[in-house]
Design an enzyme around this catalytic site. Structure first.
Site: not given
Ligand SMILES: *[C@@H]1O[C@H](CO)[C@@H](O)[C@H](O)[C@H]1NC(C)=O
Length: 342
Positions: A59, A122, A153, A179, A230, A240
């Protein structure tokens, strides 16, 4: 010949009339020129950006007509109404949905020359299926500085008002990880640091998950925030760093792109970079031996700068309009994968 008698007087009158007409024409031209220079510029048309999938959501959020104006971008309309495909000024596709839903691109219905934007925040390590997207997209929206629409970011901007005091500290180092994978460089570095540095671990990977509203108040109580990305890729510096460390008021110890990249975004003394140390042990020794005045120097930037987070996809998509007049027409990413992996 009455004309011959009347001749001279009549000629003067004719000449006078001609001169008067010429003067009027000249004045008229001057007036037109003046009003063209004085007048308001022709109104710019509103740019319509069609967002094909709203990122990470079934949505979309409410998109009112002033959505982009709220981010300081005027004459820019975001829509998710796919019936506007034929008329949209640009269509933006978020990669995660292309990847996971194996969504079909509306290639057959694409109007000739319509710019298509590939969007992703990403890293390449978490991006699959780019090989299928050859020769389709004209522009890229990402955190990479060489993107057509560059959207980090976060960023630092001049501070308004005085800086809030640093939060009170009760812990040494904190790491938040959802993760945990042993093969990741950040996991290896944590394992090497842990014997030499007290690190509290939170997040889904630990037995201490943090609620969304608890994250910042929790990490703010620590001297050091392990801002370990990551994966390590060109320009890949995430929230982060911006939110969990700089905005929260804790000193980021960064693992990510090289120091020079961080320095392109933040003052060189706003973070500790793990690459500056020969070993995890040396890094731990440096952190644990830091005295208060040394520690406070890392926050000197807060007197003149403040963090601006750019986390909302609405703001990111509105940036397409800001860049729109300057974006290269006719450009195509023939090898998007090659570009993104570079
Ligand atoms: C604090 O540490 C800095 C840097 O190591 C050093 O130059 C300074 O003398 C120290 N200050 C005190 C009060 O120990």
């Amino acid at each position: 010949m009455p004309n011959a008698v009347l001749g001279p007087a009549r000629s003067f009158r004719v000449l006078g009339a001609l001169a008067g007409a010429a003067l009027l024409v000249a004045l008229g031209l001057l007036w037109l020129l003046g009003s063209a220079l004085r007048g308001a510029p022709a109104p710019q048309p509103t740019i319509t950006i069609l967002v094909w999938h709203w990122p990470f959501a079934t949505q979309p959020p409410e998109l009112s007509s002033d959505t982009c104006a709220r981010y300081g971008v005027v004459r820019c309309r975001l829509t998710t109404d796919r019936s506007l495909l034929a008329s949209a000024d640009a269509v933006v596709f978020h990669h995660r949905e292309l990847q996971s839903r194996r969504a079909r691109l509306p290639l057959a219905q694409r109007p000739r020359g319509q710019p298509w934007v590939w969007a992703s925040m990403e890293s390449p390590s978490h991006t699959r299926g780019l090989g299928r997207l050859r020769g389709i997209f004209n522009w890229v929206l990402s955190y990479r500085r060489d993107s057509d629409i560059f959207v980090p970011y976060g960023c630092l901007e001049p501070r308004e008002g005085t800086a809030p005091p640093l939060p009170a500290k009760s812990g040494v180092a904190v790491w938040v990880v959802s993760n945990f994978q042993r093969r990741q460089r950040r996991a290896q570095l944590y394992q090497q640091l842990a014997p030499h540095l007290p690190v509290d671990v939170f997040g889904r990977a630990s037995r201490q998950p943090l609620c969304a509203d608890c994250l910042l108040p929790t990490v703010a109580q620590y001297l050091f925030y392990l801002s370990f990305e990551n994966s390590q890729h060109r320009d890949y510096i995430t929230e982060k760093f911006w939110q969990n460390a700089l905005a929260a008021g804790t000193l980021p110890v960064v693992l990510g792109p090289p120091r020079a990249t961080y320095e392109a975004f933040a003052p060189p003394d706003a973070f500790v970079h793990v690459d500056d140390f020969g070993s995890a042990r040396e890094l731990a020794a440096f952190l644990t031996s830091m005295n208060e005045s040394h520690y406070r120097r890392y926050f000197a930037w807060r007197e003149r700068l403040q963090v601006r987070l750019i986390g909302d996809w609405r703001e990111r998509f509105c940036a397409i309009c800001t860049r729109y007049p300057h974006l290269p027409r006719g450009q195509v990413y023939q090898d998007l994968e090659g570009w993104f992996q570079a």
